[in-house]
Design a protein around this motif. Structure first.
Motif, PDB file in Angstrom:
ATOM      1  N   ALA A 248      32.405  41.759  36.629  1.00 32.22           N
ATOM      2  CA  ALA A 248      33.645  41.750  37.407  1.00 32.22           C
ATOM      3  C   ALA A 248      34.804  41.477  36.444  1.00 32.22           C
ATOM      4  CB  ALA A 248      33.585  40.669  38.488  1.00 32.22           C
TER       5      ALA A 248
ATOM      6  N   VAL B  26      40.146  43.436  41.792  1.00 29.43           N
ATOM      7  CA  VAL B  26      39.153  43.174  40.750  1.00 29.43           C
ATOM      8  C   VAL B  26      38.439  44.490  40.465  1.00 29.43           C
ATOM      9  CG1 VAL B  26      37.084  41.848  40.160  1.00 29.43           C
ATOM     10  CG2 VAL B  26      38.859  40.809  41.598  1.00 29.43           C
TER      11      VAL B  26
ATOM     12  N   GLY C 202      30.984  38.324  40.757  1.00 36.35           N
ATOM     13  CA  GLY C 202      32.120  38.301  41.665  1.00 36.35           C
ATOM     14  C   GLY C 202      31.882  37.578  42.974  1.00 36.35           C
TER      15      GLY C 202
END
Length: 198
Positions: free
Chosen positions: A78, A106, A155
């Motif tokens: 991520a 992201v 993430g």
């Protein structure tokens, strides 16, 4: 002569249950082998470079042990404004990650590599997935983490589950990439390596 025409074994070089489940969608016979690769980022390494390097390192490591096989390696990192975010591992770290990502976009850098040592085949590619998180409250973050406990996911969220409720948008060209293995790219590469997909 027959051996040269025999189909090669397919191996997923990964310990990820998510990647195993995704590859199973292709209805191919495959084995799973742990790549045993150090995943520590190098100094100054970008998330994209890290994911690409690790995917290739995993495929090469397993291919060295099974040189006749077609080996798939994959990695996901991520990327929050250039900073790599890995798997949180704990509730506390997952909470901190989701607090940092709320209201942000992201990029999940999902890399895949295919290697067959015997034939000299080696290809890799990356499927970037842009994910915009809602401006989450602390209560929403806590409720989500208690429900799904995604501590083994880069993430801290599973888009294929309840984690979808954390998001505003997902933008990509390979739908399974966010879960951990970009199957469109994987199919293209294993076909090129000689694996019959259909």
């Amino acid at each position: 002569m027959t051996d040269a025409l025999a189909p090669r074994a397919l191996i997923l070089g990964s310990t990820s249950r998510y990647r195993r489940e995704l590859l199973s969608r292709l209805r191919l016979d495959f084995d799973v082998v742990s790549p045993e690769v150090d995943e520590t980022p190098l100094a100054g390494e970008t998330p994209q470079a890290l994911a690409s390097r690790l995917a290739l390192a995993k495929a090469r490591a397993v291919a060295a042990r099974f040189p006749q096989a077609v080996v798939i390696g994959s990695d996901q990192v991520a990327d929050l404004a250039g900073e790599p975010l890995g798997k949180p591992g704990t509730h506390e770290r997952a909470t901190a990650q989701l607090r940092r990502m709320r209201g942000q976009t992201v990029i999940f850098q999902t890399a895949v590599a295919v290697v067959c040592q015997a034939s000299g085949f080696e290809q890799s590619d990356i499927a970037p997935v842009r994910v915009t998180f809602r401006d989450l409250t602390d209560a929403e973050i806590e409720a989500y983490l208690q429900a799904e406990q995604p501590y083994d996911c880069a993430g801290s969220a599973k888009s294929e589950g309840l984690g979808i409720a954390l998001l505003e948008a997902i933008d990509n060209d390979d739908p399974s990439a966010l879960v951990g293995l970009p199957l469109i790219r994987t199919c293209r590469m294993i076909r090129a390596a000689g694996v019959k997909v259909l």
